[in-house]
Design a protein around this motif. Structure first.
Motif, PDB file in Angstrom:
ATOM      1  N   ARG A   4       0.420  -1.419   0.085  1.00 52.76           N
ATOM      2  CA  ARG A   4       0.383   0.009   0.044  1.00 52.76           C
ATOM      3  C   ARG A   4       0.786   1.074  -0.014  1.00 52.76           C
ATOM      4  O   ARG A   4       1.121   2.148  -0.770  1.00 52.76           O
ATOM      5  CB  ARG A   4      -0.789  -0.215   1.011  1.00 52.76           C
ATOM      6  CG  ARG A   4      -1.652   1.579   1.558  1.00 52.76           C
ATOM      7  CD  ARG A   4      -2.825   1.541  -0.179  1.00 52.76           C
ATOM      8  NE  ARG A   4      -3.344   1.010  -0.442  1.00 52.76           N
ATOM      9  CZ  ARG A   4      -4.298   1.234  -1.264  1.00 52.76           C
ATOM     10  NH1 ARG A   4      -3.773   2.058  -2.205  1.00 52.76           N
ATOM     11  NH2 ARG A   4      -5.457   0.594  -1.209  1.00 52.76           N
ATOM     12  N   ALA A   5       1.802   0.727   0.295  1.00 54.34           N
ATOM     13  CA  ALA A   5       2.404   2.671   0.583  1.00 54.34           C
ATOM     14  C   ALA A   5       3.625   2.612  -0.603  1.00 54.34           C
ATOM     15  O   ALA A   5       3.603   3.928  -0.706  1.00 54.34           O
ATOM     16  CB  ALA A   5       4.088   2.577   1.828  1.00 54.34           C
ATOM     17  N   THR A   6       3.686   1.280  -1.636  1.00 57.17           N
ATOM     18  CA  THR A   6       4.867   1.721  -2.451  1.00 57.17           C
ATOM     19  C   THR A   6       3.654   1.944  -3.886  1.00 57.17           C
ATOM     20  O   THR A   6       3.724   2.960  -4.265  1.00 57.17           O
ATOM     21  CB  THR A   6       4.938   0.348  -2.937  1.00 57.17           C
ATOM     22  OG1 THR A   6       6.078   0.190  -1.734  1.00 57.17           O
ATOM     23  CG2 THR A   6       5.891   1.069  -4.276  1.00 57.17           C
ATOM     24  N   LEU A   7       2.040   1.650  -3.787  1.00 56.05           N
ATOM     25  CA  LEU A   7       1.323   1.943  -4.531  1.00 56.05           C
ATOM     26  C   LEU A   7       1.104   3.823  -4.184  1.00 56.05           C
ATOM     27  O   LEU A   7       1.411   4.941  -4.663  1.00 56.05           O
ATOM     28  CB  LEU A   7       0.389   1.387  -4.021  1.00 56.05           C
ATOM     29  CG  LEU A   7      -1.436   2.113  -5.006  1.00 56.05           C
ATOM     30  CD1 LEU A   7      -0.788   2.234  -6.199  1.00 56.05           C
ATOM     31  CD2 LEU A   7      -2.060   1.149  -5.004  1.00 56.05           C
ATOM     32  N   ASN A   8       1.233   3.665  -2.976  1.00 55.92           N
ATOM     33  CA  ASN A   8       0.967   6.318  -2.277  1.00 55.92           C
ATOM     34  C   ASN A   8       2.185   6.473  -2.953  1.00 55.92           C
ATOM     35  O   ASN A   8       1.894   7.546  -3.332  1.00 55.92           O
ATOM     36  CB  ASN A   8       0.509   5.488  -0.968  1.00 55.92           C
ATOM     37  CG  ASN A   8      -0.909   4.525  -0.619  1.00 55.92           C
ATOM     38  OD1 ASN A   8      -1.704   4.700  -1.445  1.00 55.92           O
ATOM     39  ND2 ASN A   8      -0.866   4.542   0.988  1.00 55.92           N
ATOM     40  N   ARG A   9       3.764   5.802  -3.366  1.00 55.02           N
ATOM     41  CA  ARG A   9       4.312   6.123  -3.186  1.00 55.02           C
ATOM     42  C   ARG A   9       4.805   7.023  -4.795  1.00 55.02           C
ATOM     43  O   ARG A   9       4.419   7.674  -5.452  1.00 55.02           O
ATOM     44  CB  ARG A   9       5.600   5.902  -3.104  1.00 55.02           C
ATOM     45  CG  ARG A   9       7.047   6.209  -3.611  1.00 55.02           C
ATOM     46  CD  ARG A   9       8.016   5.376  -3.314  1.00 55.02           C
ATOM     47  NE  ARG A   9       9.168   6.005  -4.539  1.00 55.02           N
ATOM     48  CZ  ARG A   9       9.085   5.886  -5.576  1.00 55.02           C
ATOM     49  NH1 ARG A   9       8.225   5.712  -6.654  1.00 55.02           N
ATOM     50  NH2 ARG A   9      10.054   6.711  -6.767  1.00 55.02           N
ATOM     51  N   PRO A  15       1.221  11.788 -10.428  1.00 51.15           N
ATOM     52  CA  PRO A  15      -0.146  12.050 -10.256  1.00 51.15           C
ATOM     53  C   PRO A  15      -1.540  12.305 -11.271  1.00 51.15           C
ATOM     54  O   PRO A  15      -2.235  11.611 -11.347  1.00 51.15           O
ATOM     55  CB  PRO A  15      -0.447  13.138  -9.974  1.00 51.15           C
ATOM     56  CG  PRO A  15       1.386  13.672 -10.699  1.00 51.15           C
ATOM     57  CD  PRO A  15       1.845  13.153 -10.752  1.00 51.15           C
ATOM     58  N   ASN A  16      -0.650  12.199 -12.713  1.00 49.46           N
ATOM     59  CA  ASN A  16      -1.702  11.840 -14.142  1.00 49.46           C
ATOM     60  C   ASN A  16      -1.009  10.755 -14.849  1.00 49.46           C
ATOM     61  O   ASN A  16       0.159  11.045 -14.507  1.00 49.46           O
ATOM     62  CB  ASN A  16      -1.891  13.275 -14.251  1.00 49.46           C
ATOM     63  CG  ASN A  16      -0.738  13.976 -14.576  1.00 49.46           C
ATOM     64  OD1 ASN A  16       0.385  14.084 -14.980  1.00 49.46           O
ATOM     65  ND2 ASN A  16      -0.778  15.534 -13.825  1.00 49.46           N
TER      66      ASN A  16
END
Length: 156
Positions: A83-88, A94-95
């Motif tokens: 989850r932290a890697t995906l959030n990173r 961001p796009n």
């Protein structure tokens, strides 16, 4: 006679230079399968590339171990957990413009037994309107519960 030939050579050279400069940059051809690498790993990386280029970070992350012990090392340091890697990734890309078009070139598979191996390769992001990015990666792959997954990624 000499002037006419010289002028003709200049015209040909000028046309060649203009043609080269007017063409879009050429991404390296993706290379997935390398000697000794399991076919499943190449298939997962193909799927990851397709997901990235469709701006689908959740799909891209399907190649990673869905566990809190996943390790990702990048320019900002160590990130632990799926989850932290995906959030990173979401924060860094961001796009679609920030994500660009990704290519991989796998260079060497170093087996660590029947169910693990290191994969060395390079990546390239072509970003429209932004500076391209590129670097190298070392991925630690393991076969866990019958499926190959990335358990550690060091990308620079």
């Amino acid at each position: 006679m000499f002037k006419a030939r010289f002028a003709a050579v200049l015209v040909v050279l000028s046309a060649s230079v203009c043609t080269c400069w007017s063409q879009p940059s050429q991404l390296p051809e993706p290379v997935f399968q390398v000697a000794g690498m399991p076919v499943e790993v190449a298939e997962i990386m193909t799927s990851q590339l397709e997901s990235w280029n469709a701006s689908d970070l959740v799909g891209f992350m399907k190649g990673y171990w869905e566990h809190d012990s996943l390790m990702f090392v990048g320019s900002t340091g160590l990130t632990r957990g799926h989850r932290a890697t995906l959030n990173r990734y979401i924060k860094s890309y961001p796009n679609a413009q920030a994500m660009g078009k990704l290519t991989f070139v796998n260079q060497e598979w170093i087996p660590l037994g029947m169910d693990a191996g290191w994969l060395l390769g390079s990546w390239h992001l072509e970003k429209e309107g932004l500076e391209d990015a590129q670097g190298m990666y070392t991925l630690l792959w393991r076969k866990l519960e019958g499926a190959w997954v990335i358990v550690a990624d060091h990308s620079s």
